[in-house]
Write a protein that holds these residues in place. Sequence first.
Motif, mmCIF file in Angstrom:
data_model
loop_
_atom_site.group_PDB
_atom_site.id
_atom_site.type_symbol
_atom_site.label_atom_id
_atom_site.label_comp_id
_atom_site.label_asym_id
_atom_site.label_seq_id
_atom_site.Cartn_x
_atom_site.Cartn_y
_atom_site.Cartn_z
ATOM 1 N N SER A 1 32.090 62.792 33.266
ATOM 2 C CA SER A 1 32.595 63.179 31.977
ATOM 3 C C SER A 1 31.338 63.093 31.292
ATOM 4 O O SER A 1 30.118 62.861 31.678
ATOM 5 C CB SER A 1 33.472 62.013 31.636
ATOM 6 N N ALA B 1 40.226 67.113 39.602
ATOM 7 C CA ALA B 1 41.501 66.057 39.395
ATOM 8 C C ALA B 1 41.271 65.075 38.200
ATOM 9 O O ALA B 1 42.257 64.787 37.633
ATOM 10 C CB ALA B 1 41.592 65.402 40.859
ATOM 11 N N LEU B 2 40.068 64.804 38.128
ATOM 12 C CA LEU B 2 39.835 63.734 37.051
ATOM 13 C C LEU B 2 40.316 64.341 35.730
ATOM 14 O O LEU B 2 40.675 63.608 34.714
ATOM 15 C CB LEU B 2 38.137 63.377 36.892
ATOM 16 N N HIS B 3 40.068 65.750 35.541
ATOM 17 C CA HIS B 3 40.481 66.345 34.336
ATOM 18 C C HIS B 3 41.530 67.428 34.277
ATOM 19 O O HIS B 3 41.711 68.051 33.571
ATOM 20 C CB HIS B 3 38.960 67.156 34.052
ATOM 21 N N ASN B 4 42.308 67.170 35.206
ATOM 22 C CA ASN B 4 43.853 67.759 35.342
ATOM 23 C C ASN B 4 43.374 69.525 35.367
ATOM 24 O O ASN B 4 44.304 70.080 34.343
ATOM 25 C CB ASN B 4 44.638 67.205 34.461
ATOM 26 N N LYS B 5 42.648 70.079 36.144
ATOM 27 C CA LYS B 5 42.473 71.356 36.005
ATOM 28 C C LYS B 5 42.583 71.869 37.551
ATOM 29 O O LYS B 5 42.075 71.123 38.365
ATOM 30 C CB LYS B 5 41.098 71.749 35.282
ATOM 31 N N LYS B 6 42.908 73.086 37.575
ATOM 32 C CA LYS B 6 43.037 73.521 38.777
ATOM 33 C C LYS B 6 42.210 75.072 39.046
ATOM 34 O O LYS B 6 41.654 75.408 37.905
ATOM 35 C CB LYS B 6 44.373 73.950 39.343
ATOM 36 N N ASP C 1 43.893 55.518 39.420
ATOM 37 C CA ASP C 1 43.690 56.697 38.350
ATOM 38 C C ASP C 1 43.985 58.115 39.081
ATOM 39 O O ASP C 1 44.438 58.093 40.146
ATOM 40 C CB ASP C 1 42.472 56.628 37.746
ATOM 41 N N THR C 2 43.601 59.196 38.649
ATOM 42 C CA THR C 2 44.004 60.411 39.290
ATOM 43 C C THR C 2 43.451 60.807 40.532
ATOM 44 O O THR C 2 43.626 61.419 41.207
ATOM 45 C CB THR C 2 43.629 61.511 38.161
ATOM 46 N N GLU D 1 36.965 70.658 31.273
ATOM 47 C CA GLU D 1 37.423 70.290 30.246
ATOM 48 C C GLU D 1 38.012 71.400 29.025
ATOM 49 O O GLU D 1 38.711 71.108 28.506
ATOM 50 C CB GLU D 1 36.585 69.260 29.446
ATOM 51 N N ASP E 1 36.725 69.010 43.881
ATOM 52 C CA ASP E 1 38.181 68.689 43.787
ATOM 53 C C ASP E 1 38.546 67.343 43.060
ATOM 54 O O ASP E 1 39.359 67.425 42.309
ATOM 55 C CB ASP E 1 38.902 68.351 45.255
ATOM 56 N N LYS E 2 37.234 66.480 43.046
ATOM 57 C CA LYS E 2 37.432 65.186 42.620
ATOM 58 C C LYS E 2 37.214 65.584 40.896
ATOM 59 O O LYS E 2 38.055 64.848 39.997
ATOM 60 C CB LYS E 2 36.647 64.006 43.068
#
Length: 874
Positions: free
Chosen positions: A250, A313-318, A113-114, A542, A309-310
Amino acid sequence: LNTSWVLPKRRVGGGAGHLSSCMRTVYCLSSMLRTFKVALFLGGLLLCTDAWSFGDPRKIQLEVAQDGSYSVQMGGELWFVSSPFEVVVEGKRRSSADGTLVIASSETITGTDTLGAYTGLVLRWRSAQSTIDGGDSLLETAFLMAADATSLRFNTTFPVGVEGAGSDSLSADLWGTPSTAFPGFVLGSGKLGVANASEALGFVGYSEIGRPYTGIFPKGYKVGGNTEDGVPLLFVHPQTKYSAMLSPASKFYDTVFGVHDTSVNGGFASALKCGVVGTADSIPAGWQTQVILHYNNSKISRTVMDWGDKLLALHNKKRPGPTATVQVQRLGLSTVGHYFYGAKYNETFGNTLVDLVSTARASGLSIGYLLIDSMWYREGPVPTPDGGVDLGFGGTWRWDDTIARAPEMFPSGLESLHKQLGLPFVMHMGEWVGGSSPKGPPPYATNKSYDWVVEDKASIPRPGTTGGRAFWDSLFAAMSANGLTTYKLDHSQQQMPDMNYLLRTLGATAGWLKDMAVAAASHGVTKQYGGHISSGFLHSVELPNAFVARVSDDYIPGVKRASDACSASSNMPVSPQGNVFMGKNSLYAWAVGLVPYKDAFLSTVQHWNDTTCIMEGSYTKPEWWGLQEQYPELHVVVAALSAGPVGIGDGIGTSDIALITRTCTANGTLLKPDRPAFALDIVWENSIFGNGAASGEITSTGVSLNGQPTTAFSWHYVLGADVKSPVMVTASDFSDLDTDGEDATVFLWSRHAGDQWGPPVLVGSPQPLRQLELPFHPTESWGNFTLWYVAHVSCNGHGWTLLGETSKIVPVSRQRIVHYKEDCSPDATGIDLEVAGTSQETVELMFVPPNTTTVRVFTATINADGMGRISVSS
């Protein structure tokens, strides 16, 4: 019998696992816990069963037995031993300890996964009353071990859902009590909560606004009681100081941690349980919680950042950059401080703000935004121009241009004020009132198309509905047209326990906040966090527009006043420590992608005789009325090193312009380090273990520049204040020597509270970074600080040294120096810089030539394109 446990082991790694042959060695119980090679010897008969092993013993090693019990080793030592699996069904607790919850099947898995590749194990559980409790699919628990064995995830899925999952009580205390337990860890086993404090794990927990609290687990955990969510948790090894983060990954508002009794070996023990909130009526079919454990054998700050960082990455945010919002990028004015529920005598708040902004501009400040706090919608009592008091609504009743047009506020409306000031607004939003407020529920609730949930104490638009989303879209469309750029959401930590709907309904809190954020983002409006529970930081990953969070205490003096306090100014010097010491607080926020914000401050002596004052209980409004900030320079320094917003809370014409402009360029662009200043590990260790390593506040941050040979920090800023005993900070405390370089050479200098801002006085000759020692000494007052500057010598210690714009708090920054190039030719060395600023702005940078300790000044004048250039060469 208690010395005869041995099992064969199934080791899983890379792909399919294999089952070892049955071992006929007999181990004692302690060996069982350390190796998890378990068997049962009865009357000479060795009973062999399966067990599974995942990971790397040097990092995270997971061992799972046939009955589902498990242990976690980290760094080659046993840290955690599992407690039973638990779930509440129809109001009754099912547990693997008493046979009411049993494994129906198991399966090893692999996937990607991501976060990358993983191997794992799925256990499917059924209740002993399978026909009542969901058959063989009551719940599924999964262990997912990352390929690099630095993180382990614990997933719980409810395929058919659960009814009667929580308590009949609606106590907010039970909200923070998990109704399920996976993962769960027994106290008194491994290193968790063991009696010998020298062997027990230390911890860092987090409460409101991400405020950390520390100790030897579990003493002091969840200091606010079970009304706190108990997440995240940082564990620290008592000897090695290696650390691990445990948190939801989550369902952030619906997953809580807590220490509670559990069944163990026919008796009871305490366990750290992680699971679904204890007040939920039911768990929907398909609901999944995810908890992540991340381990690192490095610094605490590195562990927390890698964990962040993890999650990102899991939630596609920077993480946001320095230009993410105008609040992050530019100097701002704030009504927190001098005008917090106060205005000029016989003037509206609008006219007061117009005078405030125009005076600031006339004095040379370039302002990027204005923060307007909760008085604009009359959350509490506000003074009126005729000398009276409007008692307000006790929360957010309306939040729009209509309520802003009150005679004492902005009679011409927000749009008119926005155009008059030429500034965007950051605007406070508090708890939405319920039916018992002075005027009843918010007027929006009468519009049935908005689908509003109204209770006695509070109300919200129903999340996830067309009507609820329509309300937020309509609200932010109108407010953005009126100048809103950021909403500062405050008091959500009060809204949640005040609403049965939010306590009872899984996903409701997250849905309410996400509907709000998505609608705001669609109109270009961002979010800043005010008061909130710790889960709010986690949930930000999120949200598309959550970029800033207040991590300091509110900027209030906290001084109780006499009933006649408004009649005379005392000018008593005061300074709230909790507003300025935030080095530990900032780490958590930045890890999950939030820029930390130190609340506004007063920069110099205030004049109170032309500002309204009213009494509310034992406090004046403004709460600073008649008082003076004792340590303005420290507040400014901390704000600048936070890499976050810098908000000025002064009254009209009472700002220290010279001090404020040390944070920014001529056009108000903030000069920042690359990341917020974090507390050093030696500070964390003293706070956790009380070892006296470093008391007080000692933080560090730094800068690397585009074009330099390494991405590591080459300029370091180390701040110390309120140091109780002498501390010698070494380079290994604030620098990563492996990346900064074994042979890095540096110059250093320091400044103290009250020092003149002249050319720096260097401490001796260049010295190896690895041998560097920075002394910090106790002072008579906690506000007297020492700020050390460390600058690397170019060309591996043989070239020029850029000291920077030493008239600024952050002398070397990417906002000023946009490109850096070293010339390390054999016959000459030099540095070329591209410098940013405002047209015709003069920028003075200081350098040290090779083989000298002489400070030289070079000047650049910024061109019309906003750029200038400085080149130095030997």
